[in-house]
Design an enzyme around this catalytic site. Structure first.
Site, mmCIF file in Angstrom:
data_model
loop_
_atom_site.group_PDB
_atom_site.id
_atom_site.type_symbol
_atom_site.label_atom_id
_atom_site.label_comp_id
_atom_site.label_asym_id
_atom_site.label_seq_id
_atom_site.Cartn_x
_atom_site.Cartn_y
_atom_site.Cartn_z
ATOM 1 N N GLY A 1 0.801 -1.225 0.000
ATOM 2 C CA GLY A 1 0.000 0.000 0.000
ATOM 3 C C GLY A 1 0.827 1.265 0.000
ATOM 4 O O GLY A 1 0.355 2.315 0.411
ATOM 5 N N GLY A 2 2.072 1.170 -0.448
ATOM 6 C CA GLY A 2 2.899 2.376 -0.504
ATOM 7 C C GLY A 2 3.922 2.458 0.599
ATOM 8 O O GLY A 2 4.485 3.518 0.853
ATOM 9 N N SER A 3 4.198 1.325 1.262
ATOM 10 C CA SER A 3 5.102 1.393 2.417
ATOM 11 C C SER A 3 6.535 1.729 2.002
ATOM 12 O O SER A 3 7.251 2.376 2.757
ATOM 13 C CB SER A 3 5.058 0.094 3.213
ATOM 14 O OG SER A 3 5.411 -1.010 2.431
ATOM 15 N N GLU B 1 -7.033 -0.177 6.613
ATOM 16 C CA GLU B 1 -8.201 -1.037 6.837
ATOM 17 C C GLU B 1 -9.470 -0.277 7.191
ATOM 18 O O GLU B 1 -10.563 -0.644 6.761
ATOM 19 C CB GLU B 1 -7.857 -2.068 7.924
ATOM 20 C CG GLU B 1 -6.840 -3.068 7.404
ATOM 21 C CD GLU B 1 -6.336 -4.027 8.461
ATOM 22 O OE1 GLU B 1 -5.590 -3.571 9.352
ATOM 23 O OE2 GLU B 1 -6.686 -5.211 8.409
ATOM 24 N N GLY C 1 -2.186 3.435 11.604
ATOM 25 C CA GLY C 1 -2.525 2.584 10.466
ATOM 26 C C GLY C 1 -3.684 3.191 9.694
ATOM 27 O O GLY C 1 -4.580 3.797 10.284
#
Lengths: 288, 761
Positions: free
Chosen positions: B491-493, B722, B719
């Site tokens: 996710g782009g980490s 989610e 986070g």
């Protein structure tokens, strides 16, 4: 391992000869055939690619009508201004098939010969009273579009026959057509119901000729004569449209499956026939 | 970004990289097709593997005859359950979900019974795909078919077909005398809910249902695996955790973890679905038998029938409230399909169901029920969207009955700092009220609606986790840096890791190259899941970068011959005390790196940690729809999603996470569902009839980032991945209700269902 043979004949005679051996499948865009082969649903021994045959790709105007090569893609039809002007419903139906990428490959003839009751271009072609030109070892024959498909996945074509071209008749001054389909998404889907309507109006705006065809509500695309008749002599007032919807619903013999219930398909057939008729009427009225 | 109220915000004035939007480091590879996904890897001499799968939803395996297949020229290996150890039952923690290793092994390869259509019974490796496919067809499996059950309530019935004779319901006392399909009861209770409901001035009592849905990642599972003659193994595969793949392969095959090296491929989507293994152990077993590397790639049909999905459910919600709208009681029962083995997200769903609300008396019961469908896998905030659909629909109904504004009722009952969460801990530094403020003040909330249009509001919660991570920062001799982590980037980490390292080091982000390292090249790292990576792995990156700076200061002190305590690090350079002549002492990172060979050698640091203190996330969504009353078609007109993200490291990626979660949630609400025939076979195992939204189905989703920083993260990150899928199911359903006036409590809200409901009125 079974071998797979690929041929791309450059003539009608060559294609007929290539098909005559049996176990062959015709390839145009391949957007149905290749998917079916990968899924193991068809296992041809030979693929006969028709796209090199002169005339199989392209649109020409002849005697006031149009002749569309069977392997012509949706993308190509979508750029033919004269065809769009005369038969906007046919073109919009073809252009609903698949994605932009699929449009570059998928052909109008393939959409018919794949023999799906949900094929988007077919109700529009049936409503347009299009004629199919078929060639094969026994020679050449012409038949109306609705006579080509006999059941899901089955056509009247002999093993050595193929669809050469689709002929659209000359258009009256104030005539037009429309196609609508119901899908749960906005694109990239298979019609739950499809409805094609083609109309001709007289100078007073009264409907003088009308043809209505429905997809995905029976084993094959239906030409619903009673639905067309309901519009003739009217200006598509509410009573005429109600009669059209009733006739459309009465003709439906759908199944219930993962894409929709029989009840839903029947009701939507009426809704879409009505809406498509209104669009075709508006388009025809705008002609002078 | 929104300027919503914040608290404990670290000093942001000095930040140069965090919060900017640099070009993503994985962007060029992805748009040019150069990125190497799971199916792109090739090893010399590799074979092609294929899986023989059960055509039945439930059957006993009477016999497997592989003789004809083995006799086919070009077939190099065939494995069945007989080639794998029969494991004892053992729970294994991986990220946010535990797996039972015995169940995992039996899901990878059926033993004695098949439990769903698509369950593997044998695997073949051959010199070509067509030979492998022919061999699969030649394997003769004799089945004794058994009655099957997929519906969750039918599976709970006393006379239901029994999947596992050893399964006795956990979490009830006394322990049941006989086995059943009910694997576990989760129970969260506070106070006396029955008394509170009896005393409530208003009660909402409603039942909700949802169907199983798949994560729908574009990339099918794929791997290449090789076991050498000395037992040393290599695996190249696309997953959410190379260390997870390593552990699971070792356990399923009964070999040492240290004998396996797993190299992560670029990943084409996971959403939780790639937090387990399917192919890798089979490929290793085939390689062990054949002596050659084996490549396996699933078809889309295999992905649908044999991986994922998340649970279908039946839920019952009773809410009690005062006439003013204060919720006094919540009684929630969640019945979740687990698929073939225990492990539905009923527990997480139970914990999240009323997490947004302060309710004095509640009872949340979650049932984990095995069914003859593929074993569920994690799916983005596992369980939470399902429970939120029920609870948020019920809250909407309560608001309507009382004539309350949907945001007002949530503000009246919503959790704030210092409140004890329904699932246990006490909330700190949460931004729920701020997300409500953000949607209330958004122009969308007051925008006019046309005929057949309606607006829905829903909120959602997710825990977010920390956990075990490792990161290394290596300086190159020209003063650039490589950041290596053990976290696959779903996710782009990589972008956020590079940015956090660049911020600490004082480098432009373009001079920091992030990579995802293999299991032999970086310390253990838990899988990418639970929205943990930017928080936990990011913490390791920041600490490793800080260690590098300490070393740079030491090198500078050495060069200047001054005590290290007198050296500081400012804006990418070491600053020392004035020299004897009164001149400034400054050595920048490039100079120190260039001299590192003479000052003690290469400069690098690795940090392994177990991060604690992840901040929970909240989101508040507004959805507008238009419903075609004749066809039942729903068009999503406008969507706004506000979310507390702590601090957005790379805001574009964070907005992308919010938009992606909403897109998946809208699909879940409107059209996605597993459709099974009477024999328990999936009827829509492809993207044609399993309808995820296409781009034209969605409006531009307005992501509003609310920043209430998490003080436990160096830059305040929480986070984000989610939370955004939690509210949309209810937001869409509430909007459809508002547009039609008809309550629809059964997802998906597909056109035939809506039309039928409208006809009934």
């Amino acid at each position: 391992m079974a071998d797979l043979d690929y041929v791309a004949p450059a003539s009608v005679a060559g294609a007929i000869e290539a098909l005559a051996g049996g176990g062959a499948k015709v390839l145009a865009g391949g957007t149905d055939l290749l998917v079916q082969m990968r899924a193991g649903r068809v296992k041809p021994q030979r693929i006969v690619d028709l796209k090199r045959i002169p005339g199989l790709i392209g649109v020409r105007q002849e005697n006031g009508g149009f002749v569309i090569g069977a392997s012509t893609s949706g993308a190509e039809l979508g750029e033919h201004a004269a065809l769009i002007h005369a038969w906007p419903g046919v073109v919009e139906a073809v252009q609903l098939i698949g994605s932009t990428q699929v449009q570059g490959r998928a052909s109008i003839g393939g959409n018919l010969c794949n023999a799906s009751p949900a094929a988007d271009s077919v109700p529009a072609l049936v409503a347009a009273r299009a004629i199919c030109v078929v060639v094969g070892g026994q020679g050449r024959r012409e038949l109306p579009v609705e006579a080509v498909v006999t059941a899901p996945g089955a056509t009247v074509l002999a093993p050595d026959e193929f669809l050469l071209e689709i002929r659209l008749p000359p258009r009256a001054a104030r005539a037009s057509d429309a196609y609508l389909r119901q899908i749960p998404r906005t694109e990239m889907d298979i019609a739950v119901v499809g409805a094609g309507v083609s109309l001709t109006l007289d100078a007073a705006g009264v409907c003088s000729e009308a043809h209505v065809a429905l997809g995905a509500v029976a084993p094959t695309v239906l030409l619903v004569e009673a639905a067309g008749a309901a519009l003739i002599g009217t200006t598509l007032d509410d009573a005429a449209l109600d009669a059209l919807a009733q006739a459309a619903e009465a003709a439906c013999r759908p199944i219930s499956d993962k894409r929709g219930t029989a009840e839903y398909r029947t009701r939507i057939a009426g809704v879409l026939a009505r809406r498509a008729a209104a669009i075709a009427y508006r388009r025809a009225s705008e002609r002078t | 970004m929104s300027d919503a109220p914040t608290k404990n915000r670290p000093d942001t004035a000095a930040l140069k990289v965090i919060g900017t939007r640099p070009v993503r480091p994985d962007g060029v590879d992805k748009v040019t097709g150069r990125a190497a996904y799971g199916a792109d890897f090739r090893a010399p001499g590799m074979l092609t593997g294929r899986v023989k799968r059960s055509p039945h939803a439930h059957a006993r395996i009477v016999s497997i005859d592989t003789r004809k297949a083995r006799a086919l020229a070009g077939v190099k290996a065939i494995v069945t359950a007989a080639d794998f150890p029969d494991l004892a039952s053992q729970e294994y923690e991986a990220g946010e979900s535990a797996s039972n290793l015995r169940d995992l092994a039996m899901n990878v390869m059926a033993r004695n019974k098949v439990l769903y259509q698509g369950h593997p019974v044998a695997a073949v490796a051959a010199v070509s795909a067509s030979i492998a496919e022919a061999a699969v067809a030649l394997i003769e499996v004799t089945y004794e078919t058994l009655p099957h059950v997929i519906d969750v309530e039918a599976a709970m019935a006393p006379d239901a077909p029994l999947l596992h004779s050893h399964l006795f319901t956990e979490g009830v006392s006394p322990r049941p005398a006989s086995p059943s399909n009910i694997a576990k009861r989760h129970l969260f209770v506070r106070g006396d809910v029955d008394a509170a409901l009896a005393a409530a001035e208003v009660v909402i009592d409603r039942r909700y249902t949802t169907q199983a849905v798949h994560q729908g990642y574009i990339e099918p599972h794929a791997c290449v695996a090789e076991m050498a003659a000395d037992g040393q193994c290599q695996v190249w595969s696309s997953s959410q955790g190379q260390f997870m793949v390593r552990t699971y392969c070792a356990k399923v095959l009964g070999i040492e973890i240290s004998d396996i090296r797993v190299t992560p491929a670029e990943i084409g989507g996971g959403f939780g679905g790639k937090t387990t293994v399917y192919l890798e152990p089979l490929a290793l077993a085939l390689s062990r038998q054949s002596g050659a590397p084996v490549k396996m790639v699933m078809t889309r049909e295999e992905v649908f029938t044999a991986t994922g999905p998340t649970s279908g459910s039946v839920m019952h919600v009773r809410l009690g409230a005062t006439r003013e709208g204060r919720i006094t009681a919540a009684d929630v029962e969640l019945k979740f399909q687990a698929g073939a083995f225990p492990g539905s997200p009923a527990g997480a769903a139970s914990m999240t169901a009323i997490a947004c609300y302060d309710v004095a008396d509640f009872r949340v019961v979650g049932w984990d029920v095995v069914t003859n469908s593929p074993k569920v896998a994690a799916y983005r905030a596992p369980g939470a969207p399902i429970a939120a659909f029920a609870v948020e629909s019920a809250i909407e109904e309560l608001a309507q009955q009382l004539g309350l504004d949907p945001i007002a009722i949530r503000r009246l009952n919503g959790v704030r700092d210092g409140m004890k969460a329904a699932y246990g801990p006490t909330f700190e530094n949460i931004g729920f009220m701020e997300t409500l403020d953000a949607i209330e003040s958004h122009p969308h909330y007051k925008a006019p609606l046309g005929p057949n249009q309606g607006r829905g509001v829903a909120v959602g919660f997710w825990f977010n986790i920390g956990g075990e991570s490792s990161a290394a920062v290596h300086l190159s001799e020209d003063g650039g840096a490589v950041v290596a982590t053990g976290s696959p980037d779903i996710g782009g980490s990589r972008a956020s890791m590079a940015m956090m390292a660049a911020e600490v080091l004082g480098l432009p982000v373009e001079r920091v190259r992030p990579i995802v390292a293999d299991t032999a090249s970086i310390g253990f790292t838990g899988l990418t899941g639970g929205s943990r990576t930017t928080f936990a792995t990011g913490m390791a990156v920041v600490q490793a970068a800080e260690k590098v700076i300490e070393e740079l200061k030491r090198r500078a002190a050495l060069i200047w011959d001054v005590p290290v305590e007198t050296v500081t690090w400012e804006a990418g350079a070491a600053i020392g005390p004035l020299d004897p002549k009164g001149g400034a002492r400054r050595l920048d990172l490039d100079t120190l790196a260039a001299q590192s060979g003479r000052t003690g050698g290469p400069i690098s640091a690795e940090v392994s940690l177990n991060a604690q203190g992840a901040g929970p996330g909240f989101g508040a969504h507004i959805c507008d729809v238009e419903v075609d009353p004749e066809t039942g078609q729903v068009t999503v007109l406008r969507y706004t999603a506000a979310q507390d993200v702590g601090r957005a490291i790379h805001p574009s990626y964070v907005e992308g996470q919010v938009q992606g979660g909403v897109a998946q949630g809208v699909g879940w609400a409107l059209n996605e569902e597993y459709v099974f025939d009477v024999d328990g076979r999936m009827e829509n195992a492809g993207f044609l009839d399993y309808r995820v939204p296409v781009a034209s189905d969605l409006p531009m989703i307005d992501a509003v980032l609310v920043e209430v920083p998490n003080p436990r993260h160096p830059f305040g990150a929480k986070g984000v991945g989610e939370v955004p899928i939690v509210p949309p199911l209810a937001a869409v359903a509430n909007a459809v209700r508002a547009a039609t006036g008809v309550r629809l409590d059964d997802l998906p809200l597909s056109p035939p269902k809506i039309r039928a409901a409208l006809q009934k009125g």
